[in-house]
Design an enzyme around this catalytic site. Structure first.
Site, PDB file in Angstrom:
ATOM      1  N   CYS A  65     -12.859  50.215 -20.238  1.00 22.93           N
ATOM      2  CA  CYS A  65     -11.533  49.623 -20.436  1.00 22.93           C
ATOM      3  C   CYS A  65     -11.518  48.323 -19.630  1.00 22.93           C
ATOM      4  O   CYS A  65     -12.578  47.850 -19.197  1.00 22.93           O
ATOM      5  CB  CYS A  65     -10.409  50.591 -20.037  1.00 22.93           C
ATOM      6  SG  CYS A  65     -10.330  50.984 -18.288  1.00 22.93           S
ATOM      7  N   HIS A  98     -26.659  62.924  -6.929  1.00 23.53           N
ATOM      8  CA  HIS A  98     -25.858  63.892  -6.180  1.00 23.53           C
ATOM      9  C   HIS A  98     -24.747  64.536  -6.993  1.00 23.53           C
ATOM     10  O   HIS A  98     -24.346  65.663  -6.691  1.00 23.53           O
ATOM     11  CB  HIS A  98     -25.229  63.217  -4.946  1.00 23.53           C
ATOM     12  CG  HIS A  98     -26.223  62.899  -3.872  1.00 23.53           C
ATOM     13  ND1 HIS A  98     -25.851  62.485  -2.607  1.00 23.53           N
ATOM     14  CD2 HIS A  98     -27.586  62.930  -3.872  1.00 23.53           C
ATOM     15  CE1 HIS A  98     -26.947  62.273  -1.873  1.00 23.53           C
ATOM     16  NE2 HIS A  98     -28.002  62.524  -2.627  1.00 23.53           N
TER      17      HIS A  98
HETATM   18  C1  RB5 Z   1      -5.282  47.209 -20.775  1.00 24.87           C
HETATM   19  O1  RB5 Z   1      -4.618  45.995 -20.615  1.00 24.87           O
HETATM   20  C2  RB5 Z   1      -5.709  47.755 -19.414  1.00 24.87           C
HETATM   21  O2  RB5 Z   1      -4.606  48.246 -18.736  1.00 24.87           O
HETATM   22  C3  RB5 Z   1      -6.778  48.820 -19.596  1.00 24.87           C
HETATM   23  O3  RB5 Z   1      -7.853  48.286 -20.273  1.00 24.87           O
HETATM   24  C4  RB5 Z   1      -7.353  49.409 -18.322  1.00 24.87           C
HETATM   25  O4  RB5 Z   1      -7.736  48.409 -17.442  1.00 24.87           O
HETATM   26  C5  RB5 Z   1      -6.574  50.473 -17.674  1.00 24.87           C
HETATM   27  O5  RB5 Z   1      -6.966  51.050 -16.659  1.00 24.87           O
END
Ligand code: RB5
Length: 153
Positions: A65, A98
């Site tokens: 993400c 680990h």
């Molecule tokens: C999206 O904008 C962002 O919040 C997501 O990709 C991530 O970083 C969340 O933890």
């Protein structure tokens, strides 16, 4: 080795780069999306890759993400998942040695393509040491099964 992958829009670009990299190394990849940079909710995608590992459909998963934080939190909610948010070679290595980490999370907005490839390579080729670490992983599994049960040490 079969590897599940997933990202949200913040991790899409790095997920695509790492997918091409893994395919070029002859890994088998199952991509659970997302499939473009349109804004999506990361739990919807990340959970699918983690579930694939939990159900033993793949051995490991790579989730991405924007920061890696949301992806690692979601993955760690799925039974049997030990996800590492990887930001160094040390974490790549020791999360395998680990912790027998079976999911690696990256932040597409904080980790460069070259570093992510390097960390992923270390992570995929480092074996779990087991031994003294196994009883600790067993304790994690016990917490997962019964989070409020207190046992004596
Ligand atoms: C999206 O904008 C962002 O919040 C997501 O990709 C991530 O970083 C969340 O933890």
């Amino acid at each position: 080795m079969k590897i599940a992958m997933a990202s949200d829009h913040g991790g899409f670009e790095l997920k695509e780069i790492l997918k091409r990299h893994l395919l070029s190394l002859s890994y088998d990849v199952i991509d659970f999306g997302c499939f473009c940079e349109e804004s999506v909710d990361y739990p919807d995608y990340i959970k699918q890759a983690a579930q694939a590992v939990s159900k033993q459909e793949t051995e490991k998963a790579v989730v991405v993400c924007g920061s890696g934080v949301g992806a690692s939190i979601v993955a760690n909610k799925i039974p049997g998942i030990r996800a590492v948010l990887c930001t160094s070679e040390y974490l790549a290595e020791y999360s395998r040695l680990h912790n027998n980490a079976n999911v690696i999370a990256f932040g597409g907005r904080i980790t460069t393509e070259d570093l992510a490839k390097r960390y992923l390579g270390i992570w995929l080729t480092t074996e779990y040491e087991a031994g003294r670490h196994q009883k600790r992983l067993d304790k994690i599994t016990a917490i997962e099964k019964n989070p409020y049960f207190e046992e004596s040490q």
